[in-house]
Design a protein around this motif. Structure first.
Motif, PDB file in Angstrom:
ATOM      1  N   LYS A 101     -64.653  -6.506 -12.202  1.00  0.00           N
ATOM      2  CA  LYS A 101     -65.292  -5.433 -11.442  1.00  0.00           C
ATOM      3  C   LYS A 101     -66.609  -4.929 -12.016  1.00  0.00           C
ATOM      4  N   LEU A 102     -66.952  -5.306 -13.218  1.00  0.00           N
ATOM      5  CA  LEU A 102     -68.190  -4.819 -13.818  1.00  0.00           C
ATOM      6  C   LEU A 102     -69.235  -5.921 -13.821  1.00  0.00           C
ATOM      7  N   GLU A 103     -70.470  -5.533 -13.591  1.00  0.00           N
ATOM      8  CA  GLU A 103     -71.583  -6.483 -13.624  1.00  0.00           C
ATOM      9  C   GLU A 103     -72.306  -6.347 -14.957  1.00  0.00           C
ATOM     10  N   PHE A 104     -72.349  -7.414 -15.737  1.00  0.00           N
ATOM     11  CA  PHE A 104     -73.080  -7.400 -17.006  1.00  0.00           C
ATOM     12  C   PHE A 104     -73.472  -8.835 -17.369  1.00  0.00           C
ATOM     13  N   ARG A 105     -74.469  -8.921 -18.193  1.00  0.00           N
ATOM     14  CA  ARG A 105     -74.997 -10.222 -18.586  1.00  0.00           C
ATOM     15  C   ARG A 105     -73.973 -10.971 -19.448  1.00  0.00           C
ATOM     16  N   GLY A 106     -73.759 -12.244 -19.111  1.00  0.00           N
ATOM     17  CA  GLY A 106     -72.825 -13.067 -19.862  1.00  0.00           C
ATOM     18  C   GLY A 106     -71.393 -12.987 -19.394  1.00  0.00           C
ATOM     19  N   ARG A 107     -71.149 -12.303 -18.264  1.00  0.00           N
ATOM     20  CA  ARG A 107     -69.776 -12.154 -17.792  1.00  0.00           C
ATOM     21  C   ARG A 107     -69.146 -13.504 -17.473  1.00  0.00           C
ATOM     22  N   ASP A 108     -69.871 -14.370 -16.776  1.00  0.00           N
ATOM     23  CA  ASP A 108     -69.328 -15.671 -16.409  1.00  0.00           C
ATOM     24  C   ASP A 108     -69.088 -16.545 -17.639  1.00  0.00           C
ATOM     25  N   THR A 109     -69.950 -16.413 -18.637  1.00  0.00           N
ATOM     26  CA  THR A 109     -69.759 -17.179 -19.873  1.00  0.00           C
ATOM     27  C   THR A 109     -68.484 -16.737 -20.591  1.00  0.00           C
ATOM     28  N   SER A 165     -58.651  -8.948  -6.139  1.00  0.00           N
ATOM     29  CA  SER A 165     -58.112  -8.756  -4.785  1.00  0.00           C
ATOM     30  C   SER A 165     -58.096  -7.293  -4.368  1.00  0.00           C
ATOM     31  N   ILE A 166     -58.350  -6.372  -5.300  1.00  0.00           N
ATOM     32  CA  ILE A 166     -58.378  -4.943  -4.987  1.00  0.00           C
ATOM     33  C   ILE A 166     -59.775  -4.583  -4.465  1.00  0.00           C
ATOM     34  N   PRO A 167     -59.874  -3.942  -3.319  1.00  0.00           N
ATOM     35  CA  PRO A 167     -61.198  -3.635  -2.735  1.00  0.00           C
ATOM     36  C   PRO A 167     -62.068  -2.789  -3.660  1.00  0.00           C
ATOM     37  N   ASP A 168     -63.350  -3.114  -3.670  1.00  0.00           N
ATOM     38  CA  ASP A 168     -64.296  -2.356  -4.495  1.00  0.00           C
ATOM     39  C   ASP A 168     -64.440  -0.910  -4.011  1.00  0.00           C
ATOM     40  N   ASP A 169     -64.166  -0.663  -2.737  1.00  0.00           N
ATOM     41  CA  ASP A 169     -64.294   0.700  -2.210  1.00  0.00           C
ATOM     42  C   ASP A 169     -63.382   1.678  -2.947  1.00  0.00           C
ATOM     43  N   ILE A 170     -62.233   1.203  -3.373  1.00  0.00           N
ATOM     44  CA  ILE A 170     -61.313   2.074  -4.114  1.00  0.00           C
ATOM     45  C   ILE A 170     -61.934   2.504  -5.432  1.00  0.00           C
ATOM     46  N   ILE A 171     -62.592   1.572  -6.094  1.00  0.00           N
ATOM     47  CA  ILE A 171     -63.229   1.876  -7.380  1.00  0.00           C
ATOM     48  C   ILE A 171     -64.418   2.804  -7.175  1.00  0.00           C
ATOM     49  N   HIS A 172     -65.214   2.535  -6.142  1.00  0.00           N
ATOM     50  CA  HIS A 172     -66.359   3.407  -5.863  1.00  0.00           C
ATOM     51  C   HIS A 172     -65.900   4.834  -5.571  1.00  0.00           C
ATOM     52  N   ALA A 173     -64.826   4.970  -4.813  1.00  0.00           N
ATOM     53  CA  ALA A 173     -64.303   6.300  -4.501  1.00  0.00           C
ATOM     54  C   ALA A 173     -63.810   7.007  -5.762  1.00  0.00           C
ATOM     55  N   ALA A 174     -63.182   6.252  -6.658  1.00  0.00           N
ATOM     56  CA  ALA A 174     -62.706   6.851  -7.915  1.00  0.00           C
ATOM     57  C   ALA A 174     -63.879   7.319  -8.770  1.00  0.00           C
ATOM     58  N   ARG A 175     -64.952   6.535  -8.789  1.00  0.00           N
ATOM     59  CA  ARG A 175     -66.131   6.946  -9.556  1.00  0.00           C
ATOM     60  C   ARG A 175     -66.763   8.202  -8.962  1.00  0.00           C
ATOM     61  N   LEU A 176     -66.780   8.282  -7.648  1.00  0.00           N
ATOM     62  CA  LEU A 176     -67.321   9.485  -7.007  1.00  0.00           C
ATOM     63  C   LEU A 176     -66.486  10.715  -7.329  1.00  0.00           C
ATOM     64  N   ASP A 177     -65.197  10.516  -7.536  1.00  0.00           N
ATOM     65  CA  ASP A 177     -64.320  11.626  -7.912  1.00  0.00           C
ATOM     66  C   ASP A 177     -64.449  11.998  -9.378  1.00  0.00           C
ATOM     67  N   GLY A 178     -65.273  11.262 -10.131  1.00  0.00           N
ATOM     68  CA  GLY A 178     -65.528  11.618 -11.517  1.00  0.00           C
ATOM     69  C   GLY A 178     -64.661  10.916 -12.537  1.00  0.00           C
ATOM     70  N   LEU A 179     -63.901   9.897 -12.127  1.00  0.00           N
ATOM     71  CA  LEU A 179     -63.060   9.180 -13.079  1.00  0.00           C
ATOM     72  C   LEU A 179     -63.915   8.253 -13.942  1.00  0.00           C
ATOM     73  N   SER A 180     -63.569   8.163 -15.215  1.00  0.00           N
ATOM     74  CA  SER A 180     -64.229   7.211 -16.101  1.00  0.00           C
ATOM     75  C   SER A 180     -63.671   5.817 -15.853  1.00  0.00           C
ATOM     76  N   GLU A 181     -64.321   4.815 -16.456  1.00  0.00           N
ATOM     77  CA  GLU A 181     -63.857   3.441 -16.273  1.00  0.00           C
ATOM     78  C   GLU A 181     -62.457   3.253 -16.851  1.00  0.00           C
ATOM     79  N   LEU A 182     -62.179   3.870 -17.995  1.00  0.00           N
ATOM     80  CA  LEU A 182     -60.835   3.763 -18.575  1.00  0.00           C
ATOM     81  C   LEU A 182     -59.796   4.440 -17.677  1.00  0.00           C
ATOM     82  N   ALA A 183     -60.159   5.567 -17.103  1.00  0.00           N
ATOM     83  CA  ALA A 183     -59.227   6.242 -16.197  1.00  0.00           C
ATOM     84  C   ALA A 183     -58.973   5.401 -14.950  1.00  0.00           C
ATOM     85  N   ILE A 184     -59.994   4.725 -14.461  1.00  0.00           N
ATOM     86  CA  ILE A 184     -59.818   3.849 -13.300  1.00  0.00           C
ATOM     87  C   ILE A 184     -58.847   2.727 -13.635  1.00  0.00           C
ATOM     88  N   ILE A 185     -58.990   2.172 -14.845  1.00  0.00           N
ATOM     89  CA  ILE A 185     -58.097   1.070 -15.238  1.00  0.00           C
ATOM     90  C   ILE A 185     -56.650   1.531 -15.258  1.00  0.00           C
TER      91      ILE A 185
END
Length: 278
Positions: A101-109, A165-185
């Motif tokens: 779910k995160l975009e960063f350099r070297g992810r595919d590697t 397989s989990i929609p990205d919209d769920i993660i975006h909504a959680a971020r809008l609610d102020g959840l951190s990445e660890l809390a989302i996990i």
């Protein structure tokens, strides 16, 4: 395919193959239980029989529990498997979320390295792991049985496929609610991926409960031996050629795995179907 209706002959052939395969898989387990119920005279008899003529179960299982510290072996297995599983979920879920779910350099590697890790048998790494454990002074401890398995390439792969397989919209909504990445996990992703976690838990527990190779290298103290190593010690030092108690001990060690799988088989199949196939 589940939507294709097979003809009657094809269905008969398919069921026959499944029954034969299932019988071949179950035969060693049935034979193990059968031997655990027989006296020594019947075990080495030339004739074949599943049920004993004279039941010797009480004697065999009593000797299995008293001739060796079987309870300690199984307790060690519970401690080691539980610690490995909790640490694997902690590491693998976080890593899989980053790769999915995160975009960063070297992810595919990094994901390619995970796939390479899937191809490497653990025995290949046994020598450097032994040297590392010796260097940090954890040989012949519980830590030596746990440390090499904290990172599981299979767990990262399975969780990543399920997280994708989990929609990205769920993660975006959680971020809008102020959840951190660890809390989302831990508050969103992990509860939704529970079928995949249960499927992975079965693989992890069965693999480490039955592991003989690494414990044979890592520990010498009988009080630290997990079930697979303990049963070998039991057979060599205590039982000798008395296979009745040995098979009784083996049955007692296998029984918790069978019960756990039967209790979780629905989630096991669902986790594999929704995760690894995607």
């Amino acid at each position: 395919m589940s939507g294709v209706r097979l003809s009657r002959p094809a269905a008969i052939v398919r069921h026959a193959i499944l029954l034969i395969t299932g019988a071949l898989i179950m035969a060693p387990f049935v034979w193990m239980v059968s031997l655990s119920l027989k006296p020594p005279g019947e075990i080495f008899r030339g004739s074949f029989s599943i049920l004993p003529e004279h039941w010797y179960a009480l004697e065999n299982y009593t000797k299995a529990l008293t001739a060796a510290p079987l309870q300690q072996y199984m307790l060690n297995g519970v401690i080691v498997c539980a610690a490995i599983l909790m640490l694997q979920i902690l590491v693998c879920a976080s890593s899989a979320y980053a790769l999915a779910k995160l975009e960063f350099r070297g992810r595919d590697t990094l994901f390619s390295l995970v796939l390479i890790g899937l191809l490497l048998p653990h025995q290949v790494l046994s020598l450097p792991l032994f040297i590392l454990c010796y260097s940090i002074g954890i040989l012949n401890t519980y830590a030596a049985l746990i440390f090499p398995f904290i990172v599981s390439p299979f767990g990262i792969f399975l969780f990543r496929q399920f997280f994708r397989s989990i929609p990205d919209d769920i993660i975006h909504a959680a971020r809008l609610d102020g959840l951190s990445e660890l809390a989302i996990i831990w508050r969103i992703m992990v509860p939704m991926a529970m079928p995949a976690i249960i499927a992975f838990a079965i693989f992890s527990v069965v693999g480490h409960w039955n592991d003989l190779f690494w414990p044979l290298i890592a520990v010498r103290d009988e009080n630290l031996m997990p079930p697979a190593l303990g049963i070998m010690s039991f057979a060599n030092q205590e039982a000798g050629n008395d296979y009745g108690p040995l098979m009784a001990a083996s049955t007692l060690i296998v029984l918790p795995l069978i019960i756990a799988f039967l209790a979780a088989q629905r989630w096991f199949v669902e986790g594999l179907a929704k995760g690894a196939v995607k």
